[in-house]
Design a protein around this motif. Structure first.
Motif, PDB file in Angstrom:
ATOM      1  N   ALA A 414       0.865  -1.184   0.000  1.00  0.00           N
ATOM      2  CA  ALA A 414       0.000   0.000   0.000  1.00  0.00           C
ATOM      3  C   ALA A 414       0.897   1.228   0.000  1.00  0.00           C
ATOM      4  O   ALA A 414       1.900   1.270   0.710  1.00  0.00           O
ATOM      5  N   VAL A 415       0.542   2.202  -0.849  1.00  0.00           N
ATOM      6  CA  VAL A 415       1.260   3.476  -0.831  1.00  0.00           C
ATOM      7  C   VAL A 415       0.268   4.525  -0.364  1.00  0.00           C
ATOM      8  O   VAL A 415      -0.837   4.647  -0.921  1.00  0.00           O
ATOM      9  N   PRO A 470      -6.507   7.559   6.624  1.00  0.00           N
ATOM     10  CA  PRO A 470      -5.854   6.550   7.455  1.00  0.00           C
ATOM     11  C   PRO A 470      -6.362   6.609   8.897  1.00  0.00           C
ATOM     12  O   PRO A 470      -6.540   7.690   9.460  1.00  0.00           O
ATOM     13  N   LEU A 471      -6.621   5.429   9.458  1.00  0.00           N
ATOM     14  CA  LEU A 471      -7.075   5.369  10.852  1.00  0.00           C
ATOM     15  C   LEU A 471      -6.042   4.688  11.749  1.00  0.00           C
ATOM     16  O   LEU A 471      -5.752   5.157  12.839  1.00  0.00           O
ATOM     17  N   GLU A 472      -5.509   3.564  11.262  1.00  0.00           N
ATOM     18  CA  GLU A 472      -4.654   2.787  12.144  1.00  0.00           C
ATOM     19  C   GLU A 472      -3.857   1.767  11.344  1.00  0.00           C
ATOM     20  O   GLU A 472      -4.285   1.321  10.271  1.00  0.00           O
ATOM     21  N   VAL A 473      -2.690   1.425  11.862  1.00  0.00           N
ATOM     22  CA  VAL A 473      -1.934   0.293  11.324  1.00  0.00           C
ATOM     23  C   VAL A 473      -1.831  -0.734  12.441  1.00  0.00           C
ATOM     24  O   VAL A 473      -1.497  -0.389  13.582  1.00  0.00           O
ATOM     25  N   ILE A 487      -5.890   0.232   8.130  1.00  0.00           N
ATOM     26  CA  ILE A 487      -7.318   0.494   8.338  1.00  0.00           C
ATOM     27  C   ILE A 487      -7.603   1.951   7.982  1.00  0.00           C
ATOM     28  O   ILE A 487      -6.884   2.856   8.405  1.00  0.00           O
ATOM     29  N   TRP A 488      -8.609   2.133   7.146  1.00  0.00           N
ATOM     30  CA  TRP A 488      -8.953   3.506   6.755  1.00  0.00           C
ATOM     31  C   TRP A 488     -10.450   3.721   6.792  1.00  0.00           C
ATOM     32  O   TRP A 488     -11.222   2.760   6.842  1.00  0.00           O
ATOM     33  N   ARG A 512     -12.722   0.519   6.430  1.00  0.00           N
ATOM     34  CA  ARG A 512     -12.239  -0.556   5.559  1.00  0.00           C
ATOM     35  C   ARG A 512     -10.849  -0.982   6.030  1.00  0.00           C
ATOM     36  O   ARG A 512     -10.163  -0.209   6.706  1.00  0.00           O
ATOM     37  N   GLU A 513     -10.445  -2.178   5.640  1.00  0.00           N
ATOM     38  CA  GLU A 513      -9.078  -2.558   5.965  1.00  0.00           C
ATOM     39  C   GLU A 513      -8.485  -3.399   4.844  1.00  0.00           C
ATOM     40  O   GLU A 513      -9.209  -4.004   4.047  1.00  0.00           O
ATOM     41  N   GLY A 514      -7.161  -3.377   4.779  1.00  0.00           N
ATOM     42  CA  GLY A 514      -6.469  -4.193   3.784  1.00  0.00           C
ATOM     43  C   GLY A 514      -5.220  -4.765   4.423  1.00  0.00           C
ATOM     44  O   GLY A 514      -4.620  -4.145   5.298  1.00  0.00           O
TER      45      GLY A 514
END
Lengths: 598, 177
Positions: A414-415, A470-473, A487-488, A512-514
């Motif tokens: 992810a960029v 962006p919310l969290e990694v 997580i965004w 959402r998350e990836g």
């Protein structure tokens, strides 16, 4: 005698009330033919004041004059054509050539006045009764004296491009370059928009004339990085190009590259001017990026002994470490730098000011100091988990790619970000075989990256996720430290203040998350000012040295004057602006050293 | 049509037959044969009408190309005959005895291109350019700007601005130093 002979004279009377076929005299109205070439009209808002009408006029009937209420700005000179009907022969070449298509002619041709000076006016600015007339002469559909299409640039196909780091843009052949140069009308609107104010019409004319030495000389008058800028310049000039007002703008950047590509480095010295005799003055430059080396070039031309201090092991700054080689191959950059070094500029590589040598020592040992250290510190994501081991910094990833180090990005990347660094990081990851998502908090059209870069990143297979805040990694389950969950929050664009750009607002619940092997943060960079001590006397405001119009930050007692420029100081943050700053500072330093500007 | 092309080629050395449309073709002949070709086309080939004639300045190859547009009204077809004449010495046989109206066109071409048609009635009289003393103005080397500069006075009060210098003055005057 026949009965008809008696009736006939009366029979014609039945025609008495029909519309006559003849024209009634005296004739009061004499309408022009629908496409008659009468008095001019100009759509003053579409007109860019390029003066091509004046240049083509066969009778010297057109002058360009300042128009009331119109100021010069990017892509518009603020001038408008004034037509002298004492000379106009109504040939309409001005209408046929007009790049923006703003000029036309009404079919009005009757105008009587005792004052001969009224027959000279600025159409579209001075109101006339025929303004807005639907009839009259227009350039016929599809009829163009100027070629509105740019000569296509040969490029690698996307599939081929993404499989290697080969240069994407192949460059023009001589025939292609001369054809493209032929599209330029030499209006010069572009010069004001170029931060370095390069003589663009001049070097395009050199391409047309096939005089590469002259072209190179003109390039170096304002820019000692023609190979690099001919490839990666932000080319604001092309946005201002008058030909762009009615077609594709002239490929100014690629014509610059063409000139530099044609001349071998060993032949540069023959084409370019020699420097002045040694002045005995010494100047230190901190940072061997385009800005620092530009200052070095012009200072060395003025006869000063220049030493450039570069913390990295190679010179070039962001041109080398921030721009991948498929956009700017290292040999091209090395050619620009090689010429500057050949003039006697000394570059001390691997020397960090503030660690290896203090700024105060430079102020003691040299007669002037120029700071051009750029923005080396990447901003963090500023969300929980931003220091997760799989969160990487975009500039650092690009620098490692330059050094040829193993990137270890993994298969899914992810960029985060929408600038050129984000696009370059994404495309580098693609070339390392990863699938790439680019997540950006606003929409594609809001991205600060060049439109070309965004388009190419998508064409090469990057997936664009817009409006992602962006919310969290977090650690990916079952792969702690190896992969991460990004997580965004999906957002919607809200126009909060009229006239300002819309702001992304999170949509409640749309989280959402990836799962990614690497998350590359590319959301901007800041300066590293730690090498500047308070005692150096360099005023700093909002993390920027404060400078005057020549880039001077201080001439306080206790050391040499300090100048600064480039990304460290200016708002534009591109190579050409840094080059312009370097040139300006070189002029400022030269004046100061010779006591001219004191 | 091909019959005619062969006939013209055999009799007059015509060449380059080109079908522009189904009902319109063009062909090239030597200027020296122009009157013979025209007489043949009018009397033998059915092209009884001269629609117009004009000239093109092909300065690159040093020639004026005369173009005669003919029409066969019965067969509803047209033919354009082209003939190059040396630009340095442009003299062509007149065809006014074949078509009476040709003298008007020839007088026009005399004035506008400087092509001479010896024997054509009133060919040296002014046509539309009353009092014109300059070179023939439809010649492509006629420099309109130089002519008007030399012929007409400049009205006082005219001033112009170069866009690039004007923008430097307004937007970045410091660079002018």
């Amino acid at each position: 005698m026949d009965i008809k002979d008696f009736i006939a004279p009366f029979a014609v009377w039945k025609r008495a009330f029909e519309k006559p076929f003849t024209v009634k005299k005296p004739i009061d109205e004499r309408p022009g033919a629908p496409r008659y070439r009468g008095f001019h009209m100009n759509d003053a808002d579409a007109c860019v004041g390029c003066g091509t009408c004046e240049a083509i006029c066969m009778n010297n009937a057109i002058d360009l004059v300042p128009a009331a209420g119109r100021e010069a700005k990017d892509g518009d000179s603020g001038l408008r054509p004034r037509i002298d009907y004492g000379r106009c022969c109504w040939c309409a070449l001005c209408v046929d050539i007009c790049p923006s298509g703003s000029l036309s002619m009404s079919n009005e041709y009757v105008w009587i006045d005792r004052d001969p000076d009224v027959f000279r006016y600025v159409p579209g600015v001075e109101a006339k009764p025929w303004d807005g007339s639907a009839l009259g002469y227009r350039r016929a559909e599809g009829y163009r004296l100027l070629d509105e299409d740019r000569v296509p640039m040969p490029e690698l196909g996307h599939a081929e491009a993404v499989a290697s780091f080969l240069e994407l843009v192949r460059g023009y052949s001589r025939a292609q370059a001369e054809k493209e140069a032929d599209r330029c009308v030499s209006c010069g609107l572009c010069i004001a928009s170029c931060p370095a104010h390069m003589d663009i019409p001049g070097y395009i004319k050199a391409v047309r004339d096939g005089d590469m030495d002259e072209g190179l000389r003109l390039l170096y008058e304002t820019n000692p990085f023609p190979e690099a800028c001919g490839r990666v310049c932000t080319h604001r000039c092309e946005e201002a190009c008058s030909i762009g007002s009615g077609g594709d703008p002239v490929a100014i950047r690629w014509l610059k590259r063409y000139i530099a590509d044609q001349v071998e480095l060993s032949d540069y010295a023959k084409a370019l001017p020699r420097g002045a005799a040694p002045s005995g003055k010494k100047v230190a430059i901190v940072g061997a990026g385009p800005g620092g080396l530009s200052a070095a070039y012009y200072l060395s031309m003025q006869g000063h002994a220049v030493t450039v201090f570069e913390a990295e092991e190679a010179a070039g700054g962001m041109l080398r470490y921030g721009i991948p080689e498929y956009r700017l191959p290292y040999p091209a950059l090395d050619k620009d730098i090689g010429y500057i070094e050949s003039l006697g500029v000394s570059i001390s590589r691997g020397v960090s000011i503030g660690k290896d040598i203090e700024l105060s020592k430079l102020r003691t040992d040299f007669d002037a100091v120029y700071l051009s250290t750029g923005l080396p510190v990447a901003y963090g994501l500023e969300v929980p988990g931003e220091d997760h081991p799989r969160v990487l910094d975009g500039v650092a990833v690009l620098a490692r790619a330059t050094r040829g180090e193993e990137l270890g990005l993994g298969g899914r990347v992810a960029v985060i970000g929408g600038g050129n660094v984000a696009m370059d990081a994404a495309r580098t990851a693609l070339r390392h075989g990863a699938t790439v998502d680019i997540l950006y908090r606003r929409r594609e059209e809001d991205m600060p990256a060049d439109a070309d870069e965004v388009r190419e990143a998508k064409a090469e297979g990057a997936r664009l996720v817009e409006k992602a805040i962006p919310l969290e990694v977090r650690d990916a389950p079952d792969a702690a430290g190896e992969a991460a969950l990004f997580i965004w929050n999906e957002a919607t664009m809200v126009q909060k203040e009229p006239g300002k750009r819309p702001v992304p607002e999170p949509i409640p619940g749309a989280v959402r998350e990836g799962r990614y092997d690497s998350i590359i943060a590319a959301i901007g960079q800041g300066p590293d000012l730690s090498f500047i001590a308070e005692s150096d006397g360099v005023p700093v405001k909002r993390f920027r040295p404060v400078v005057d119009s020549f880039g001077m930050a201080t001439r306080a007692a206790g050391g040499a004057p300090v100048f600064a420029g480039g990304d460290l100081v200016n708002d534009r943050k591109d190579a050409i602006s840094a080059i312009a700053d370097g040139h300006r500072a070189a002029i400022g330093i030269d004046r100061l050293l010779y006591g001219k500007g004191a | 049509m091909n019959e005619l092309a062969k006939e013209l080629a055999g009799r007059y050395g015509a060449r380059g037959w080109h079908d522009i449309r189904k009902d319109l073709a063009s062909v090239e002949v030597d200027a020296i044969r122009i009157r013979d070709v025209m007489a043949y086309l009018r009397d033998e080939a059915g092209y009884g009408h001269l629609s117009f004639m004009t000239a093109i300045d092909n300065i690159e190859r040093g020639a004026f190309t005369l173009s005669y547009a003919l029409r066969d009204h019965d067969a509803r077809r047209g033919l354009i005959v082209h003939a190059d004449v040396d630009r340095a010495e442009p003299t062509v046989d007149s065809i006014h005895l074949l078509w009476g109206q040709a003298w008007t066109y020839q007088r026009e071409m005399r004035e506008w291109f400087g092509i001479d048609f010896p024997g054509s009635p009133r060919v040296d009289e002014e046509f539309v350019l009353e009092g014109w003393e300059g070179p023939p103005m439809m010649r492509r080397d006629f420099d309109s700007l130089a002519y008007s500069d030399a012929t007409y006075a400049e009205r006082p009060g005219r001033v112009t601005h170069d866009p690039a210098s004007h923008m430097r003055e307004k937007l970045y005057p410091e660079a002018a130093q």
